[in-house]
Design a protein around this motif. Structure first.
Motif, PDB file in Angstrom:
ATOM      1  N   VAL A   9       0.902  -1.262  -0.108  1.00 19.75           N
ATOM      2  CA  VAL A   9       0.116  -0.035   0.046  1.00 19.75           C
ATOM      3  C   VAL A   9       0.875   1.201   0.097  1.00 19.75           C
ATOM      4  O   VAL A   9       1.574   1.245   0.728  1.00 19.75           O
ATOM      5  N   ILE A  10       0.688   2.130  -0.898  1.00 13.11           N
ATOM      6  CA  ILE A  10       1.452   3.145  -0.941  1.00 13.11           C
ATOM      7  C   ILE A  10       0.470   4.586  -0.443  1.00 13.11           C
ATOM      8  O   ILE A  10      -0.297   4.906  -1.071  1.00 13.11           O
ATOM      9  N   ASN A  11       1.171   4.973   0.634  1.00 16.25           N
ATOM     10  CA  ASN A  11       0.423   6.062   1.457  1.00 16.25           C
ATOM     11  C   ASN A  11       1.233   7.481   0.975  1.00 16.25           C
ATOM     12  O   ASN A  11       2.311   7.399   1.407  1.00 16.25           O
ATOM     13  N   GLY A  28      -2.855  -0.921  -2.888  1.00 22.09           N
ATOM     14  CA  GLY A  28      -3.671   0.299  -2.584  1.00 22.09           C
ATOM     15  C   GLY A  28      -2.903   1.362  -2.799  1.00 22.09           C
ATOM     16  O   GLY A  28      -1.650   1.537  -2.617  1.00 22.09           O
ATOM     17  N   ALA A  29      -3.781   2.580  -2.975  1.00 21.97           N
ATOM     18  CA  ALA A  29      -3.096   3.793  -3.160  1.00 21.97           C
ATOM     19  C   ALA A  29      -3.866   4.716  -2.319  1.00 21.97           C
ATOM     20  O   ALA A  29      -5.215   4.789  -2.496  1.00 21.97           O
ATOM     21  N   VAL A  30      -3.097   5.414  -1.325  1.00 14.64           N
ATOM     22  CA  VAL A  30      -3.716   6.299  -0.368  1.00 14.64           C
ATOM     23  C   VAL A  30      -3.209   7.819  -0.779  1.00 14.64           C
ATOM     24  O   VAL A  30      -2.133   8.133  -0.730  1.00 14.64           O
ATOM     25  N   ASP A  31      -4.187   8.780  -0.790  1.00 13.76           N
ATOM     26  CA  ASP A  31      -3.583  10.292  -1.086  1.00 13.76           C
ATOM     27  C   ASP A  31      -5.061  11.155  -0.913  1.00 13.76           C
ATOM     28  O   ASP A  31      -5.906  10.668  -1.017  1.00 13.76           O
ATOM     29  N   SER A  32      -4.762  12.278  -0.311  1.00 15.96           N
ATOM     30  CA  SER A  32      -5.984  13.245  -0.492  1.00 15.96           C
ATOM     31  C   SER A  32      -6.095  14.090  -1.758  1.00 15.96           C
ATOM     32  O   SER A  32      -6.841  14.631  -2.076  1.00 15.96           O
ATOM     33  N   HIS A  33      -4.948  13.845  -2.534  1.00 15.87           N
ATOM     34  CA  HIS A  33      -5.144  14.119  -4.272  1.00 15.87           C
ATOM     35  C   HIS A  33      -5.622  13.614  -5.028  1.00 15.87           C
ATOM     36  O   HIS A  33      -5.204  12.305  -4.816  1.00 15.87           O
ATOM     37  N   LEU A  34      -6.134  13.746  -6.212  1.00 14.67           N
ATOM     38  CA  LEU A  34      -6.403  12.643  -7.387  1.00 14.67           C
ATOM     39  C   LEU A  34      -7.417  11.724  -6.835  1.00 14.67           C
ATOM     40  O   LEU A  34      -7.182  10.711  -7.186  1.00 14.67           O
ATOM     41  N   VAL A  35      -8.186  12.068  -5.868  1.00 16.03           N
ATOM     42  CA  VAL A  35      -9.199  10.765  -5.317  1.00 16.03           C
ATOM     43  C   VAL A  35      -9.911  10.573  -6.446  1.00 16.03           C
ATOM     44  O   VAL A  35     -10.721  11.028  -7.182  1.00 16.03           O
ATOM     45  N   GLY A  36     -10.020   9.031  -6.395  1.00 15.93           N
ATOM     46  CA  GLY A  36     -10.718   8.286  -7.457  1.00 15.93           C
ATOM     47  C   GLY A  36     -10.233   7.857  -8.812  1.00 15.93           C
ATOM     48  O   GLY A  36     -10.500   7.116  -9.483  1.00 15.93           O
ATOM     49  N   GLU A  37      -9.019   8.640  -9.103  1.00 13.98           N
ATOM     50  CA  GLU A  37      -8.232   8.296 -10.531  1.00 13.98           C
ATOM     51  C   GLU A  37      -7.545   6.921  -9.978  1.00 13.98           C
ATOM     52  O   GLU A  37      -7.014   6.703  -8.890  1.00 13.98           O
ATOM     53  N   ASP A  87      -8.869   7.611   2.153  1.00 17.82           N
ATOM     54  CA  ASP A  87      -9.291   6.937   3.508  1.00 17.82           C
ATOM     55  C   ASP A  87      -8.387   5.697   3.807  1.00 17.82           C
ATOM     56  O   ASP A  87      -8.489   4.767   3.317  1.00 17.82           O
ATOM     57  N   LEU A  88      -7.212   5.891   4.615  1.00 15.80           N
ATOM     58  CA  LEU A  88      -6.172   4.886   5.065  1.00 15.80           C
ATOM     59  C   LEU A  88      -6.941   3.592   5.578  1.00 15.80           C
ATOM     60  O   LEU A  88      -6.568   2.474   5.050  1.00 15.80           O
ATOM     61  N   THR A  89      -7.916   3.876   6.607  1.00 17.72           N
ATOM     62  CA  THR A  89      -8.412   2.620   7.047  1.00 17.72           C
ATOM     63  C   THR A  89      -9.269   1.882   6.191  1.00 17.72           C
ATOM     64  O   THR A  89      -9.217   0.600   6.480  1.00 17.72           O
ATOM     65  N   MET A  90      -9.874   2.550   5.681  1.00 21.44           N
ATOM     66  CA  MET A  90     -10.647   1.528   4.459  1.00 21.44           C
ATOM     67  C   MET A  90      -9.688   0.821   3.546  1.00 21.44           C
ATOM     68  O   MET A  90     -10.288  -0.389   3.453  1.00 21.44           O
ATOM     69  N   VAL A  91      -8.839   1.305   3.155  1.00 19.60           N
ATOM     70  CA  VAL A  91      -8.042   0.626   2.215  1.00 19.60           C
ATOM     71  C   VAL A  91      -7.203  -0.637   2.990  1.00 19.60           C
ATOM     72  O   VAL A  91      -7.374  -1.632   2.632  1.00 19.60           O
ATOM     73  N   LEU A  92      -6.784  -0.432   4.240  1.00 23.55           N
ATOM     74  CA  LEU A  92      -6.236  -1.356   4.913  1.00 23.55           C
ATOM     75  C   LEU A  92      -7.071  -2.452   5.619  1.00 23.55           C
ATOM     76  O   LEU A  92      -6.733  -3.719   5.430  1.00 23.55           O
ATOM     77  N   GLY A  93      -8.402  -2.290   5.680  1.00 21.34           N
ATOM     78  CA  GLY A  93      -9.356  -2.898   5.953  1.00 21.34           C
ATOM     79  C   GLY A  93      -9.868  -4.070   5.020  1.00 21.34           C
ATOM     80  O   GLY A  93      -9.847  -5.101   5.205  1.00 21.34           O
ATOM     81  N   SER A  94      -9.719  -3.522   3.890  1.00 21.24           N
ATOM     82  CA  SER A  94     -10.097  -4.340   2.521  1.00 21.24           C
ATOM     83  C   SER A  94      -9.112  -5.156   2.287  1.00 21.24           C
ATOM     84  O   SER A  94      -9.267  -6.297   2.032  1.00 21.24           O
ATOM     85  N   ASP A 129       0.133   7.904  13.679  1.00 23.64           N
ATOM     86  CA  ASP A 129      -1.186   7.333  13.751  1.00 23.64           C
ATOM     87  C   ASP A 129      -1.250   6.314  12.405  1.00 23.64           C
ATOM     88  O   ASP A 129      -2.115   5.298  12.527  1.00 23.64           O
ATOM     89  N   ASN A 130      -0.689   6.740  11.469  1.00 26.46           N
ATOM     90  CA  ASN A 130      -0.597   5.837  10.200  1.00 26.46           C
ATOM     91  C   ASN A 130      -0.205   4.468  10.572  1.00 26.46           C
ATOM     92  O   ASN A 130      -0.568   3.442  10.166  1.00 26.46           O
ATOM     93  N   ILE A 131       1.055   4.440  11.335  1.00 30.29           N
ATOM     94  CA  ILE A 131       1.818   3.320  11.764  1.00 30.29           C
ATOM     95  C   ILE A 131       0.753   2.466  12.528  1.00 30.29           C
ATOM     96  O   ILE A 131       0.765   1.220  12.534  1.00 30.29           O
ATOM     97  N   LYS A 132       0.150   3.128  13.591  1.00 27.81           N
ATOM     98  CA  LYS A 132      -0.679   2.400  14.405  1.00 27.81           C
ATOM     99  C   LYS A 132      -1.743   1.728  13.835  1.00 27.81           C
ATOM    100  O   LYS A 132      -2.132   0.477  13.873  1.00 27.81           O
ATOM    101  N   GLN A 133      -2.160   2.498  12.714  1.00 27.10           N
ATOM    102  CA  GLN A 133      -3.264   1.708  11.832  1.00 27.10           C
ATOM    103  C   GLN A 133      -2.904   0.671  11.236  1.00 27.10           C
ATOM    104  O   GLN A 133      -3.463  -0.581  11.116  1.00 27.10           O
ATOM    105  N   ALA A 134      -1.639   0.713  10.456  1.00 27.28           N
ATOM    106  CA  ALA A 134      -1.074  -0.308   9.860  1.00 27.28           C
ATOM    107  C   ALA A 134      -0.919  -1.878  10.703  1.00 27.28           C
ATOM    108  O   ALA A 134      -1.243  -2.811  10.486  1.00 27.28           O
ATOM    109  N   THR A 135      -0.429  -1.452  11.924  1.00 30.94           N
ATOM    110  CA  THR A 135      -0.260  -2.562  13.008  1.00 30.94           C
ATOM    111  C   THR A 135      -1.509  -3.306  13.332  1.00 30.94           C
ATOM    112  O   THR A 135      -1.523  -4.381  13.521  1.00 30.94           O
TER     113      THR A 135
END
Length: 294
Positions: free
Chosen positions: A33-35, A59-68, A87-94, A115-121
């Protein structure tokens, strides 16, 4: 002594070997997953992971170009059918539902890394972090968290193999010279000194050496910024058109020894990134510095 095998027994033996080979499950790719996927380095990472053996972009996470589609954003001929999601959580959950070995590569900001690393863990994924200027207290908190969770995290001040080799050469040279200056150049006025120069200065300041004794205490601005208490100075040059460059100059009686490393493209970070992804899946704690695996 020659061993004779009856044709029937031989065919049975060959069939058993064939079945044994076919029953072995295929080795799954590491799902990456690339955040920070819409950044220049994020897009380069997508391309590098796509081409690397044994891993794939999941997975690809970013606040720019969302949906592309991230493949199209990177200029690939064919879409990867992976949309950029904010949404990082959505990508990680999937991705976690597949139970595959997964790694999150973080190119975000110092304020969001913890917070990102805590979610990944929490989703059972190891992490590779390449985010400049993470505070030491953040790294310490992450280290304690990873130890408790028995999950791997590689925090890399640099992913450039050449930069790491320069640092190692500088450490070796420091035992033989009493004068050292670091000169760095960039084409834009970012934060100075750069993380690379700061890391070199920190490495040299932990060797018990004292440099530039002749003007150790001078505060003349033209002499550059002194980092640490051991006399290592950094000089920063900014001019449009310059490549990102770091040079460490040492001098002794009758000689000057200089080590230089230039970065001309973000592609120089990709071999280090691929190495980091391959290594972090084996970790159960936080490791600081890609050089631990060279």
């Amino acid at each position: 002594m020659a061993i004779q095998m009856h044709p029937t027994n031989y065919n049975t033996f060959r069939y058993q070997i064939s079945c044994s080979m076919q029953q072995q499950p295929p080795q799954n790719n590491i799902k990456v997953v690339i955040n920070g996927a819409a950044k220049e380095i994020g897009m380069a990472a997508v391309m590098a992971v796509t081409k690397a053996r044994g891993m794939e972009v999941a997975g690809a996470v970013d606040s720019h170009l969302v949906g592309e589609d991230i493949g199209k954003v990177c200029g690939m001929e064919e879409a990867l059918e992976i949309p950029i999601i904010s949404d990082l959580t959505m990508v990680l959950g999937s991705i976690s539902q597949s139970k595959a070995t997964s790694v999150v590569v973080d190119f975000t900001e110092p304020s969001t890394v913890y917070d990102n690393i805590k979610q990944a863990t929490a989703f059972g994924m190891n992490s590779v972090v390449y985010v400049p200027r993470i505070k030491p207290e953040t790294i310490a908190a992450l280290s304690a968290f990873c130890d408790k969770a028995s999950m791997g995290c590689l925090v890399a001040p640099t992913l450039s193999i050449g930069s790491i080799l320069l640092q190692q050469a500088a450490i070796s040279a420091a035992f033989h010279y009493n004068h050292v200056e670091i000169v760095e150049s960039k084409d834009n006025a970012g934060a100075f000194p750069s993380q690379e120069s700061a890391q070199i200065a920190d490495n040299l300041s932990n060797l018990g050496q004292l440099y530039n004794r002749d003007d150790l205490e001078t505060d003349v601005p033209a002499r550059g910024q002194r980092l640490g208490e051991d006399g290592v100075r950094v000089h920063s040059l900014v001019l449009p058109g310059l490549v990102s460059s770091t040079t460490v100059h040492f001098s002794g009686p009758g000689e000057v020894y200089s080590i230089k490393h230039d970065i001309t493209d973000v592609q120089c970070l990709m071999p280090g990134l691929i190495l980091a992804v391959r290594q972090v899946v084996r970790l159960k704690n936080l490791v600081y510095g890609l050089e631990k695996f060279l």
